[in-house]
Write an enzyme that holds these catalytic residues in place. Structure first.
Site, PDB file in Angstrom:
ATOM      1  N   CYS A 111       0.849  -1.196   0.000  1.00  0.00           N
ATOM      2  CA  CYS A 111       0.000   0.000   0.000  1.00  0.00           C
ATOM      3  C   CYS A 111       0.883   1.244   0.000  1.00  0.00           C
ATOM      4  CB  CYS A 111      -0.914   0.014   1.219  1.00  0.00           C
ATOM      5  SG  CYS A 111      -1.955   1.498   1.334  1.00  0.00           S
ATOM      6  N   CYS A 230      -0.323   4.289  -6.122  1.00  0.00           N
ATOM      7  CA  CYS A 230      -1.123   3.212  -5.535  1.00  0.00           C
ATOM      8  C   CYS A 230      -0.604   1.857  -6.009  1.00  0.00           C
ATOM      9  CB  CYS A 230      -2.588   3.385  -5.929  1.00  0.00           C
ATOM     10  SG  CYS A 230      -3.668   2.070  -5.345  1.00  0.00           S
TER      11      CYS A 230
END
EC number: 4.4.1.3
Length: 301
Positions: A111, A230
């Site tokens: 993440c 991302c």
């Protein structure tokens, strides 16, 4: 006194490249079981279905990868940038597990918001730590210069905002400068699944990501490179490259870059890491490598 050249220069100057490369080969049978360079991935305490190309999928890599979840570290907590003492200890344990138990060469995360904890992660290991592809920004900026712009694609540009000061401190980059363009994908049809932990539909989301990239470049024709922040965006990187003709950097590119520092040149390597990897990956599912009591606390069947 004659000039003595070493390395490749020496080979070209008179030794002969073929003979030089032959001498550089490791002795036969030196160590057929030598360990390949490997990647460690610190994972959030959540379950989602990663697409090929996602950091969460071992099929995204051409080298061994090991995963370790951090019990209690949910997406929401990671996004906030604040861990409780208990979760902080679990974070430390995860990194030390990957470092000492699995012996990985490089440690990353699944993440981009782990960038909040880049500095802390470095305290727990001497291995290279790159918690987010944002760590590539200084090199991209140096390569492109101030005449060109870098588009930073994120799942949600609004939620990325609070991390500004941390990125500035850790990477020496101020994305408020004119040479950076922040792009949020929160309005791309189907990409809202990222926030809810639902599976992404590749066929549904890809056209929207490509359309978004083309639109941003039309508005900023001086964009010279794209960075996917991302970790769930890399599955779309190839389509964006093909559609825009621009270089696209992401979490997979970042991991590859740092792994390459541990891998010999296949033309004249010395440590056998250039031998073909057999493709074996350690099987992983959410809840692996954690204690039973932690499974009961944090993992639902």
């Amino acid at each position: 006194m004659p000039l003595i050249l070493g390395g490749l220069a020496g080979a070209a100057a008179g030794y002969g490249a073929a003979a030089w490369l032959e001498r550089r080969k490791p002795p036969p049978g030196k160590d057929p079981n030598i360990k390949h360079a490997s990647l460690g991935v610190v994972r959030l305490d959540w379950h989602y279905h990663p697409l090929p190309g996602d950091v969460g999928s071992p099929d995204s890599f051409e080298y061994p990868v090991y995963y370790r979840a951090v019990p209690g570290l949910t997406f929401e907590i990671c996004q906030s940038g604040k861990m409780s003492p208990e979760i902080q200890q679990n974070f430390k344990d995860a990194i030390e597990f990957l470092d000492k138990e699995r012996g990985v060469s490089v440690i990353t995360s699944d993440c981009g918001f782990f960038m909040w904890f880049q500095k802390e992660a470095r305290l727990y290991t001497s291995k290279p730590v790159v918690m987010s592809s944002l760590a590539l920004l200084p090199s991209l900026h140096a390569a492109i210069g101030t005449d060109g712009k870098i588009a930073i694609f994120s799942a949600n540009s609004t939620s990325l905002g609070p991390m500004h000061d941390t990125v500035a401190k850790e990477c020496g980059v101020d994305w408020d400068e004119a040479c950076y363009v922040l792009v949020g994908c929160q309005d791309v049809e189907g990409f809202e699944a990222v926030a809810s932990g639902e599976p992404l539909d590749l066929e549904k989301v890809t056209p929207g990501i490509v359309r978004k990239a083309k639109q941003v470049i039309a508005e900023h024709p001086d964009i010279h490179a794209i960075l996917m922040e991302c970790t769930q965006l890399p599955p779309f990187s190839d389509d964006v490259r093909a559609a825009t003709g621009l270089p696209v950097y992401d979490a997979i590119v970042s991991a590859d870059f740092f792994i390459r520092g541990f891998v010999d040149n296949p033309r004249f390597g010395l440590n056998d890491w250039h031998r073909p990897w057999d493709g074996h990956q350690e099987k992983y599912k959410l809840g692996d490598n954690v204690q039973d009591k932690e499974k009961l606390l944090h993992y639902k069947p």
